[in-house]
Structures are given as structure tokens and as C-alpha cells.
Design a protein around this motif. Structure first.
Motif, PDB file in Angstrom:
ATOM      1  N   ASP A 178      10.079   5.070 -11.831  1.00 30.06           N
ATOM      2  CA  ASP A 178       9.752   3.918 -11.000  1.00 30.06           C
ATOM      3  C   ASP A 178      10.358   4.167  -9.621  1.00 30.06           C
ATOM      4  O   ASP A 178      11.539   4.519  -9.526  1.00 30.06           O
ATOM      5  CB  ASP A 178      10.338   2.643 -11.621  1.00 30.06           C
ATOM      6  N   PRO A 179       9.589   4.010  -8.547  1.00 31.97           N
ATOM      7  CA  PRO A 179      10.127   4.308  -7.210  1.00 31.97           C
ATOM      8  C   PRO A 179      11.322   3.453  -6.816  1.00 31.97           C
ATOM      9  O   PRO A 179      12.089   3.836  -5.910  1.00 31.97           O
ATOM     10  CB  PRO A 179       8.932   4.070  -6.280  1.00 31.97           C
ATOM     11  N   ALA A 219      -1.332   3.137   2.224  1.00 31.74           N
ATOM     12  CA  ALA A 219      -2.505   3.991   2.027  1.00 31.74           C
ATOM     13  C   ALA A 219      -3.357   3.378   0.922  1.00 31.74           C
ATOM     14  O   ALA A 219      -2.878   2.587   0.104  1.00 31.74           O
ATOM     15  CB  ALA A 219      -2.084   5.408   1.650  1.00 31.74           C
ATOM     16  N   SER A 220      -4.637   3.697   0.919  1.00 27.65           N
ATOM     17  CA  SER A 220      -5.523   3.139  -0.105  1.00 27.65           C
ATOM     18  C   SER A 220      -6.400   4.240  -0.698  1.00 27.65           C
ATOM     19  O   SER A 220      -6.808   5.173  -0.002  1.00 27.65           O
ATOM     20  CB  SER A 220      -6.399   2.033   0.477  1.00 27.65           C
ATOM     21  N   CYS A 221      -6.646   4.119  -1.994  1.00 24.99           N
ATOM     22  CA  CYS A 221      -7.509   5.047  -2.715  1.00 24.99           C
ATOM     23  C   CYS A 221      -7.687   4.507  -4.122  1.00 24.99           C
ATOM     24  O   CYS A 221      -7.260   3.381  -4.431  1.00 24.99           O
ATOM     25  CB  CYS A 221      -6.899   6.462  -2.751  1.00 24.99           C
ATOM     26  N   ASP A 222      -8.262   5.263  -4.998  1.00 20.14           N
ATOM     27  CA  ASP A 222      -8.404   4.868  -6.393  1.00 20.14           C
ATOM     28  C   ASP A 222      -7.054   5.063  -7.079  1.00 20.14           C
ATOM     29  O   ASP A 222      -6.556   6.184  -7.191  1.00 20.14           O
ATOM     30  CB  ASP A 222      -9.466   5.744  -7.074  1.00 20.14           C
ATOM     31  N   THR A 223      -6.450   3.970  -7.505  1.00 19.53           N
ATOM     32  CA  THR A 223      -5.115   4.045  -8.120  1.00 19.53           C
ATOM     33  C   THR A 223      -5.164   3.868  -9.634  1.00 19.53           C
ATOM     34  O   THR A 223      -4.175   3.474 -10.266  1.00 19.53           O
ATOM     35  CB  THR A 223      -4.190   2.971  -7.512  1.00 19.53           C
ATOM     36  N   ALA A 224      -6.303   4.196 -10.226  1.00 21.82           N
ATOM     37  CA  ALA A 224      -6.442   4.065 -11.681  1.00 21.82           C
ATOM     38  C   ALA A 224      -5.408   4.920 -12.409  1.00 21.82           C
ATOM     39  O   ALA A 224      -4.943   4.551 -13.498  1.00 21.82           O
ATOM     40  CB  ALA A 224      -7.846   4.472 -12.112  1.00 21.82           C
ATOM     41  N   ALA A 225      -5.025   6.050 -11.812  1.00 24.28           N
ATOM     42  CA  ALA A 225      -4.050   6.939 -12.451  1.00 24.28           C
ATOM     43  C   ALA A 225      -2.719   6.232 -12.672  1.00 24.28           C
ATOM     44  O   ALA A 225      -2.080   6.404 -13.720  1.00 24.28           O
ATOM     45  CB  ALA A 225      -3.840   8.190 -11.598  1.00 24.28           C
ATOM     46  N   SER A 271       4.189   2.788  -5.535  1.00 29.33           N
ATOM     47  CA  SER A 271       3.547   3.822  -6.354  1.00 29.33           C
ATOM     48  C   SER A 271       2.124   4.083  -5.873  1.00 29.33           C
ATOM     49  O   SER A 271       1.693   5.243  -5.759  1.00 29.33           O
ATOM     50  CB  SER A 271       3.530   3.396  -7.828  1.00 29.33           C
ATOM     51  N   ASN A 272       1.404   3.023  -5.579  1.00 32.34           N
ATOM     52  CA  ASN A 272       0.023   3.175  -5.092  1.00 32.34           C
ATOM     53  C   ASN A 272      -0.016   3.899  -3.748  1.00 32.34           C
ATOM     54  O   ASN A 272      -0.864   4.773  -3.522  1.00 32.34           O
ATOM     55  CB  ASN A 272      -0.652   1.810  -4.980  1.00 32.34           C
ATOM     56  N   ASN A 273       0.896   3.531  -2.857  1.00 34.12           N
ATOM     57  CA  ASN A 273       0.933   4.180  -1.542  1.00 34.12           C
ATOM     58  C   ASN A 273       1.291   5.663  -1.659  1.00 34.12           C
ATOM     59  O   ASN A 273       0.742   6.501  -0.941  1.00 34.12           O
ATOM     60  CB  ASN A 273       1.931   3.470  -0.628  1.00 34.12           C
ATOM     61  N   ILE A 274       2.209   5.974  -2.565  1.00 33.64           N
ATOM     62  CA  ILE A 274       2.601   7.371  -2.770  1.00 33.64           C
ATOM     63  C   ILE A 274       1.443   8.155  -3.376  1.00 33.64           C
ATOM     64  O   ILE A 274       1.129   9.266  -2.939  1.00 33.64           O
ATOM     65  CB  ILE A 274       3.850   7.454  -3.679  1.00 33.64           C
ATOM     66  N   TRP A 275       0.781   7.560  -4.361  1.00 37.05           N
ATOM     67  CA  TRP A 275      -0.338   8.241  -5.020  1.00 37.05           C
ATOM     68  C   TRP A 275      -1.494   8.495  -4.046  1.00 37.05           C
ATOM     69  O   TRP A 275      -2.187   9.509  -4.144  1.00 37.05           O
ATOM     70  CB  TRP A 275      -0.822   7.429  -6.217  1.00 37.05           C
ATOM     71  N   ASP A 329       6.799  -4.713  -6.130  1.00 36.86           N
ATOM     72  CA  ASP A 329       6.924  -3.739  -5.048  1.00 36.86           C
ATOM     73  C   ASP A 329       6.868  -2.307  -5.586  1.00 36.86           C
ATOM     74  O   ASP A 329       6.443  -1.385  -4.878  1.00 36.86           O
ATOM     75  CB  ASP A 329       8.240  -3.961  -4.293  1.00 36.86           C
ATOM     76  N   SER A 330       7.293  -2.120  -6.832  1.00 38.85           N
ATOM     77  CA  SER A 330       7.226  -0.796  -7.442  1.00 38.85           C
ATOM     78  C   SER A 330       5.780  -0.328  -7.535  1.00 38.85           C
ATOM     79  O   SER A 330       5.474   0.846  -7.299  1.00 38.85           O
ATOM     80  CB  SER A 330       7.843  -0.820  -8.846  1.00 38.85           C
TER      81      SER A 330
END
Length: 242
Positions: A128-129, A191-197, A165-169, A160-161
């Protein structure tokens, strides 16, 4: 027709006895499971097995915990069994075996990959970040070489975690942004993208009964729950390789 005591009749008799003993063992284990779940008040038992220690039964709960009882479930021991002859912590040994995984089944495409040196040694971490011990681990991992690290973002502490995590991914260089944050406290840019992972990692972590971070898995499937300094981690990885 007469049978020699060493012939077919004896084999049949031995088979019947073996079946009877096995059936009896399963019957006792089923009874223990039923009694323990009756005490707990829920279907909480994953497995039951008789041990070689004082007629105790090992009861593995669905939470991953391990307790002991007798064949009537007249008591429950929540503690460790130590073999006085070998001085082994039998409970810890069993828990390590029960919590181990098949490393090859991990969906590594859902993790941040870092290759240090020749990358021959392999480990995976669930982090967890916002986990303080993950930040300590990050500083220790920075000292290690010749290892490939797969970091599964596992945001379970705060909302916030998940954001971090989404921004890092979604960062162009995931490994750099992760290390910038976890080691140097540089907040990841939005940042934005597909965060399904990331969502899949949380589901996977629950399936693997990961309740705290960091959790480390070595190449042989050994699970290490919590922080280890680099020197101890090196020893554990050497043992796993053997």
C-alpha cells in the motif's frame, strides 16, 4: 477354495482394515469440524487433520489461523506447538506451508516490474503506498542487486491509497514514480488510465488472505508477512533458492 494367509485373503483383509481406519479418521475429522463450527457459530473451518502430538487435531480456519483441539472439541488451544526433541516450532512450520503459494500463478502483468542487476532472483510484494513499513522496505530494496521485483499495488489502508495507486499505475514510468514516492516521498502526479489492474490486485490479495502490507512472496512461494531489512531478506531468498 482355500487361501494362503500370505495370499489374496490376507490382502483383502488388510484393504478392509485400511478402509475402516481411513473412514474412522475422516469421521473424526468431520465431527471435530462440526463441533468447532458449532462453538464458533459459523462455517469457519477450512480443514481438520489429526497431528502426532498428544491426540491433538489441527484446525485451519478460513481466516488462515491455526488452532488445536481434541477429538471431542472439548477445548481449543490458540497457541504454538513446540517439538521438544527437535526444538522446531511445529505451528510456525505448518503456517508457513499453509500460507505459501504457487509463484507461477501470480498475474505478473498486474505488477510494477523492476530489474536490478542481472535480475536472476525473483520476488513479489503486495504494498500500500501509504504503508509506513512499505516505505521502510522500499529503502531496503534499493540496496539490493541482482533481483527482479514485482510490486503489486494493494491499496487497503485509506481512500488516498487508491488514488495514489491509480496515479502510480497510470504513470509513464511506473517503477520510477513508485520509487520516487515510496523512497523519496515525491507525490505522484495525477494521471488517468485503465486501473482495472489495481482493482484486480485487491481482489487477488483478499483471495490470498493478505491482511497487511508489505507482504512478500519469494520464488519458491514462501510468504513473508511484514518488513524485513535487506540482510534478512537476502538470507530468506538464499534459503528459498536452496
Amino acid at each position: 477354495m482355500k487361501f494362503s494367509p500370505r495370499g489374496g485373503a490376507m490382502k483383502v483383509l488388510l484393504a478392509i482394515l485400511a478402509l475402516g481406519l481411513t473412514a474412522g479418521a475422516y469421521a473424526n475429522e468431520d465431527a471435530v469440524k462440526k463441533a468447532v463450527e458449532g462453538f464458533v457459530g459459523a462455517a469457519a473451518v477450512d480443514s481438520v487433520a489429526k497431528t502426532s502430538y498428544g491426540g491433538l487435531y489441527e484446525v485451519v480456519l478460513k481466516s488462515g489461523e491455526l488452532v488445536y483441539t481434541d477429538e471431542k472439541a472439548s477445548f481449543i488451544i490458540d497457541g504454538r506447538v513446540i517439538d521438544t526433541r527437535t526444538r522446531k516450532d511445529v505451528t510456525q512450520e505448518r503456517l508457513a506451508k499453509l500460507s505459501a503459494i504457487d509463484f507461477s500463478t501470480l498475474p505478473l502483468s498486474q505488477a510494477i516490474k523492476q530489474v536490478k542487476g542481472n535480475g536472476k532472483r525473483v520476488m513479489a510484494t503486495f504494498e500500500d503506498p501509504n504503508c509506513a513499513y512499505c516505505k521502510r522496505l522500499g529503502k531496503e530494496l534499493a540496496q539490493m542487486s541482482d533481483v527482479t521485483i514485482y510490486t503489486f499495488l494493494y491499496p487497503i489502508l485509506t481512500p488516498d491509497s487508491t488514488t495514489k495507486s491509480n496515479n502510480i499505475w497510470c504513470a509513464k514510468d511506473k517503477a520510477k514514480v513508485w520509487n520516487d514516492w515510496i523512497v523519496d516521498a515525491k507525490v505522484p502526479a495525477t494521471a488517468s488510465c485503465d486501473t482495472a489492474a489495481v482493482e484486480k490486485n485487491v481482489a487477488l490479495g483478499h483471495k490470498l488472505r493478505i491482511s497487511g502490507t508489505p507482504t512478500i512472496f519469494l520464488a519458491d512461494g514462501t510468504r513473508i508477512g511484514g518488513f524485513l531489512p535487506a540482510a534478512e531478506l537476502e538470507k530468506a531468498m538464499a534459503a528459498a533458492t536452496k
